[in-house]
Design an enzyme around this catalytic site. Structure first.
Site, short mmCIF file in Angstrom:
data_model
loop_
_atom_site.label_atom_id
_atom_site.label_comp_id
_atom_site.label_asym_id
_atom_site.label_seq_id
_atom_site.Cartn_x
_atom_site.Cartn_y
_atom_site.Cartn_z
N GLY A 42 -14.04 -3.30 13.79
CA GLY A 42 -13.31 -2.13 14.27
C GLY A 42 -11.81 -2.33 14.24
CB SER A 96 -5.91 -8.38 10.02
OG SER A 96 -6.29 -7.11 9.57
CG HIS A 138 -0.57 -6.33 9.78
ND1 HIS A 138 -1.74 -6.79 9.24
CD2 HIS A 138 -0.92 -5.46 10.75
CE1 HIS A 138 -2.76 -6.23 9.86
NE2 HIS A 138 -2.29 -5.41 10.78
NE ARG A 139 6.56 -5.32 5.52
CZ ARG A 139 7.19 -4.20 5.25
NH1 ARG A 139 8.14 -3.75 6.07
NH2 ARG A 139 6.90 -3.53 4.15
NE ARG A 180 2.64 -10.04 4.89
CZ ARG A 180 2.60 -8.74 5.10
NH1 ARG A 180 1.72 -8.25 5.95
NH2 ARG A 180 3.42 -7.93 4.47
CD GLU A 193 5.37 -3.77 0.84
OE1 GLU A 193 6.00 -2.77 0.44
OE2 GLU A 193 5.67 -4.39 1.87
CD GLU A 199 -5.07 -6.22 6.63
OE1 GLU A 199 -5.94 -5.36 6.43
OE2 GLU A 199 -5.04 -6.92 7.63
#
Length: 165
Positions: free
Chosen positions: A8, A14, A50-51, A54, A62, A81
């Site tokens: 979910g 991720s 997210h950036r 990681r 992208e 992703e």
């Protein structure tokens, strides 16, 4: 090797997928193929999160639609992703179902190791409108296609990873 991480929204999939692709890369910088387009402030914040997470550990590409073509010459492990947002893009740009499933098949045919992230959207109620039902149906069919083809399938629930294949 092809691996699917599903679960979910905000389930931790991720984070687990990122950890796994880094392990698979054996010191090389893996590719992080980001599919989400910056469409609104809330999505911009999600992408920023997210950036930040990681950092510089990945080579980020992208691409909102043409994923397999983007990865053709890739030799290091890849994290896609995510396919849920890619499906959103595909529907927005009116790709046919044939093209949607061909793209998934082309991703599965890549020679490099690929980890896919896909939200599990089929565990709730049936949506009340045709567009949402179509999205859920296509996502479910993509999950089945990946589940059958991938070497490993993981379900993430409340941050806990369950290996189901």
């Amino acid at each position: 090797m092809k691996i699917l991480f599903t679960g979910g929204v905000k389930s931790g999939k991720s984070r687990h997928a990122e950890k796994r692709v880094l392990e698979m890369s054996r010191g090389k910088k893996p590719v992080y193929l980001a599919t989400t387009e910056l469409l609104d402030p809330e999505m911009k914040e999600r992408i920023s999160e997210h950036r930040r997470r990681r950092g510089a550990k990945f080579h980020t590409l992208e691409e909102p639609l043409h994923l397999a073509d983007t990865l053709l010459s890739t030799e290091v492990p890849v994290l896609v992703e995510c396919l849920t947002m890619w499906l959103n893009n595909a529907m927005h740009y009116q790709l046919s179902e044939k093209k949607i499933f061909a793209e998934i098949e082309n991703l599965l045919l890549l020679e490099c190791d690929v980890i896919f992230v896909l939200n599990e959207v089929g565990m709730g109620i049936i949506p009340d409108n045709s567009l949402a039902r179509k999205f859920a149906d296509l996502s479910g069919r993509i999950a089945q296609q990946l589940g059958e083809a991938c070497d490993e399938v993981n379900l993430c629930v409340a941050g806990i990873l369950l290996k189901i294949k």
